[in-house]
Design an enzyme around this catalytic site. Structure first.
Site, PDB file in Angstrom:
ATOM      1  N   HIS A   1       0.840  -1.202   0.000  1.00 19.70           N
ATOM      2  CA  HIS A   1       0.000   0.000   0.000  1.00 19.70           C
ATOM      3  C   HIS A   1       0.871   1.246   0.000  1.00 19.70           C
ATOM      4  O   HIS A   1       1.909   1.282   0.652  1.00 19.70           O
ATOM      5  CB  HIS A   1      -0.959   0.009   1.196  1.00 19.70           C
ATOM      6  CG  HIS A   1      -0.288   0.034   2.549  1.00 19.70           C
ATOM      7  ND1 HIS A   1       0.034   1.205   3.188  1.00 19.70           N
ATOM      8  CD2 HIS A   1       0.109  -0.957   3.364  1.00 19.70           C
ATOM      9  CE1 HIS A   1       0.596   0.925   4.360  1.00 19.70           C
ATOM     10  NE2 HIS A   1       0.668  -0.384   4.494  1.00 19.70           N
TER      11      HIS A   1
ATOM     12  N   ASP B   1      -0.644   4.253   0.708  1.00 18.77           N
ATOM     13  CA  ASP B   1      -1.228   5.218   1.633  1.00 18.77           C
ATOM     14  C   ASP B   1      -0.511   5.120   2.978  1.00 18.77           C
ATOM     15  O   ASP B   1       0.102   4.103   3.303  1.00 18.77           O
ATOM     16  CB  ASP B   1      -2.742   5.000   1.788  1.00 18.77           C
ATOM     17  CG  ASP B   1      -3.098   3.635   2.337  1.00 18.77           C
ATOM     18  OD1 ASP B   1      -2.415   2.664   1.997  1.00 18.77           O
ATOM     19  OD2 ASP B   1      -4.062   3.536   3.130  1.00 18.77           O
TER      20      ASP B   1
ATOM     21  N   ASP C   1       6.508   1.743   6.677  1.00 21.22           N
ATOM     22  CA  ASP C   1       5.137   1.232   6.499  1.00 21.22           C
ATOM     23  C   ASP C   1       4.407   2.073   5.472  1.00 21.22           C
ATOM     24  O   ASP C   1       3.710   2.992   5.828  1.00 21.22           O
ATOM     25  CB  ASP C   1       4.403   1.236   7.840  1.00 21.22           C
ATOM     26  CG  ASP C   1       3.000   0.644   7.732  1.00 21.22           C
ATOM     27  OD1 ASP C   1       2.734  -0.035   6.736  1.00 21.22           O
ATOM     28  OD2 ASP C   1       2.176   0.885   8.623  1.00 21.22           O
TER      29      ASP C   1
ATOM     30  N   GLU D   1      -5.177   0.952   2.721  1.00 23.11           N
ATOM     31  CA  GLU D   1      -4.893  -0.076   3.723  1.00 23.11           C
ATOM     32  C   GLU D   1      -5.051   0.491   5.125  1.00 23.11           C
ATOM     33  O   GLU D   1      -5.509  -0.184   6.031  1.00 23.11           O
ATOM     34  CB  GLU D   1      -3.478  -0.620   3.529  1.00 23.11           C
ATOM     35  CG  GLU D   1      -3.259  -1.997   4.153  1.00 23.11           C
ATOM     36  CD  GLU D   1      -2.833  -1.931   5.604  1.00 23.11           C
ATOM     37  OE1 GLU D   1      -2.964  -2.951   6.297  1.00 23.11           O
ATOM     38  OE2 GLU D   1      -2.366  -0.874   6.063  1.00 23.11           O
ATOM     39  N   GLU D   2      -4.655   1.752   5.272  1.00 25.05           N
ATOM     40  CA  GLU D   2      -4.630   2.343   6.611  1.00 25.05           C
ATOM     41  C   GLU D   2      -5.989   2.882   7.054  1.00 25.05           C
ATOM     42  O   GLU D   2      -6.180   3.212   8.206  1.00 25.05           O
ATOM     43  CB  GLU D   2      -3.588   3.475   6.672  1.00 25.05           C
ATOM     44  CG  GLU D   2      -2.168   3.037   6.310  1.00 25.05           C
ATOM     45  CD  GLU D   2      -1.493   2.215   7.402  1.00 25.05           C
ATOM     46  OE1 GLU D   2      -2.188   1.798   8.351  1.00 25.05           O
ATOM     47  OE2 GLU D   2      -0.281   1.992   7.303  1.00 25.05           O
TER      48      GLU D   2
ATOM     49  N   GLU E   1       4.949  -5.592   3.937  1.00 22.47           N
ATOM     50  CA  GLU E   1       4.702  -4.896   5.217  1.00 22.47           C
ATOM     51  C   GLU E   1       5.918  -5.072   6.125  1.00 22.47           C
ATOM     52  O   GLU E   1       6.646  -6.059   6.013  1.00 22.47           O
ATOM     53  CB  GLU E   1       3.468  -5.498   5.914  1.00 22.47           C
ATOM     54  CG  GLU E   1       2.143  -5.188   5.255  1.00 22.47           C
ATOM     55  CD  GLU E   1       1.618  -3.790   5.603  1.00 22.47           C
ATOM     56  OE1 GLU E   1       2.345  -3.014   6.264  1.00 22.47           O
ATOM     57  OE2 GLU E   1       0.493  -3.481   5.175  1.00 22.47           O
TER      58      GLU E   1
ATOM     59  N   HIS F   1       4.096   4.267  12.073  1.00 18.22           N
ATOM     60  CA  HIS F   1       3.028   5.088  12.654  1.00 18.22           C
ATOM     61  C   HIS F   1       3.550   6.045  13.732  1.00 18.22           C
ATOM     62  O   HIS F   1       2.756   6.717  14.390  1.00 18.22           O
ATOM     63  CB  HIS F   1       1.888   4.228  13.240  1.00 18.22           C
ATOM     64  CG  HIS F   1       1.146   3.415  12.210  1.00 18.22           C
ATOM     65  ND1 HIS F   1      -0.156   3.006  12.371  1.00 18.22           N
ATOM     66  CD2 HIS F   1       1.519   2.958  10.996  1.00 18.22           C
ATOM     67  CE1 HIS F   1      -0.542   2.316  11.306  1.00 18.22           C
ATOM     68  NE2 HIS F   1       0.469   2.278  10.463  1.00 18.22           N
TER      69      HIS F   1
HETATM   70 ZN   LIG Z   1       1.256  -1.162   6.396  1.00 22.42          ZN
END
Ligand SMILES: [Zn+2]
Length: 390
Positions: free
Chosen positions: A72, A74, A105, A140-141, A169, A363
């Protein structure tokens, strides 16, 4: 000259693709992959009540096997940008690290896969022996309804066949090479509702307090393990997350009490068998009350699209593990721990493993990746490609 994962990662990090915005990230990949000979499809998926999200599928080659790199572009929001040492969408290199939201990520992982594929192609006359594909979502997020599941369905409808998939990932815990994820536990949320009979606390014989029953049922559901785990999975685990009565009156026995719980479950269960097991345990415990059957319980299950899955260890996981060991000198653990990912959707179409960067700063403020990790991961993907198509 070989492709530079750092340059690709920097370009991706400079795209502000906070879910659900495309932010230029897929446009960038589109350009790079088209230039390398890929056929690129860009799809916008919609769902009432959700934002439209852009996705990408790119393939080079027509023959089998088709090795898919999934991921992903995003990212989660940066939060307080002033708390960052370097702006979150600038792709700043400082010392040995590349900073930016998505560094691990998982724009970094995508950059490594792209660089490895470009290298592999340039060493093999621009064509793979089978096919190589990229399955990249921008969803995805977020609530993830317009991403991988629809992308897979779209691909299946046009006859795309996938043989194996690597999801990039951040699978590693501490150091690059420590963990390959080969499955994930399922996740199920449920409510337990106990109904008694409301009444005055001074006259309990005229009431049935549901709190007594709820406590017993909670005890019964947590008392015995759900299973013993197995070679690939730790034990399934049930955790109560809230208990609610909502009674503001001191002299009132309430009529109803509720609790909510989450279960992370392994492949000893399916969603249905797990629900049946809990209902059976609760019924058994409820039967032990001397209540004259006046207390009733019910489960309410939240819809779950997070079933359990496992890619059984075999030639494909061996191939990935050997490449990891050759580059990093570490023997990766084949793990099924942690939360869910889009691999739970991909597994319905082909065997999938997750291997990417180290997840420590994902994150977080100052998300960053060691440049050495970008180069090593690219080398790992490159070895996987060379051996897969040997
Ligand atoms: Zn991820």
């Amino acid at each position: 000259m070989s492709a530079d994962p750092l340059a690709i990662a920097r370009d991706l990090l400079r795209c502000p693709s906070v879910t659900p915005a495309e932010g230029g990230a897929l446009e960038f990949l589109d350009g790079v992959l088209k230039a390398a000979g890929f056929t690129v499809h860009r799809m916008i998926f919609s769902e009432p009540g959700a934002d439209d999200v852009e996705n990408l599928y790119a393939r080079i080659g027509n023959a089998a096997p088709n090795l898919v790199f999934a991921g992903h572009t995003d990212v989660v929001p940066a939060g307080d940008e002033k708390a960052w040492k370097h702006p979150p969408f600038a792709g700043t290199v400082a010392g040995s690290q590349l900073y930016g939201r998505g560094a691990v990520d998982m724009k970094g992982g995508i950059a490594c896969a792209v660089a490895a594929v470009l290298d592999h192609l340039s060493k093999h006359g621009g064509k793979p022996k089978g096919s190589i594909s990229f399955l990249i979502t921008g969803d995805e997020e977020g609530i993830a309804v317009n991403g991988t599941p629809k992308l897979l369905k779209w691909a299946a409808e046009r006859g795309e066949k996938f043989d194996h998939c690597i999801l990039g990932e951040p699978s590693n815990q501490e150091e690059l090479g420590d963990t390959i994820k080969i499955g994930r536990r399922g996740s199920l949320n449920g409510h337990l509702i106990v109904t008694g009979r409301q009444g005055h606390v001074a006259y309990p014989q005229r009431a049935d307090n549901p709190i007594r029953a709820l406590v017993k049922l909670i005890e019964a559901l947590q008392g015995e393990p759900l299973d013993a785990g197995n070679a690939n999975f730790q034990r399934s685990h049930l955790e109560f997350t809230t208990v609610d009565v909502g009674n503001k009156t001191v002299n009132l026995i309430p009529g109803e009490a509720r609790a909510r719980f989450n279960i992370r479950f392994n492949d000893c269960h399916t969603l249905d068998s797990l629900k049946a097991l809990l209902e059976q345990r609760a019924a058994k415990a409820a039967g032990d009350f001397a209540t004259g059957g006046k207390i009733k319980f019910a489960f309410k299950w939240e819809p779950s699209n997070a079933g359990v899955f496992i890619t059984k260890p075999g030639p494909f996981t061996d191939l990935v593990a050997t490449a990891v060991a050759d580059v990093t000198g570490r023997n990766p653990e084949l793990s099924t721990a942690g939360g869910t990912s889009d691999a739970r959707f991909i597994t319905a179409f082909c065997p999938v493993v997750e291997f990417g960067l180290v997840g420590q700063t994902m994150h977080a403020v100052d998300e960053r990746v060691p440049i050495a990790d970008l180069r090593a991961l690219t080398m790992i993907y490159r070895k996987i490609l060379d051996r897969y198509f040997a």
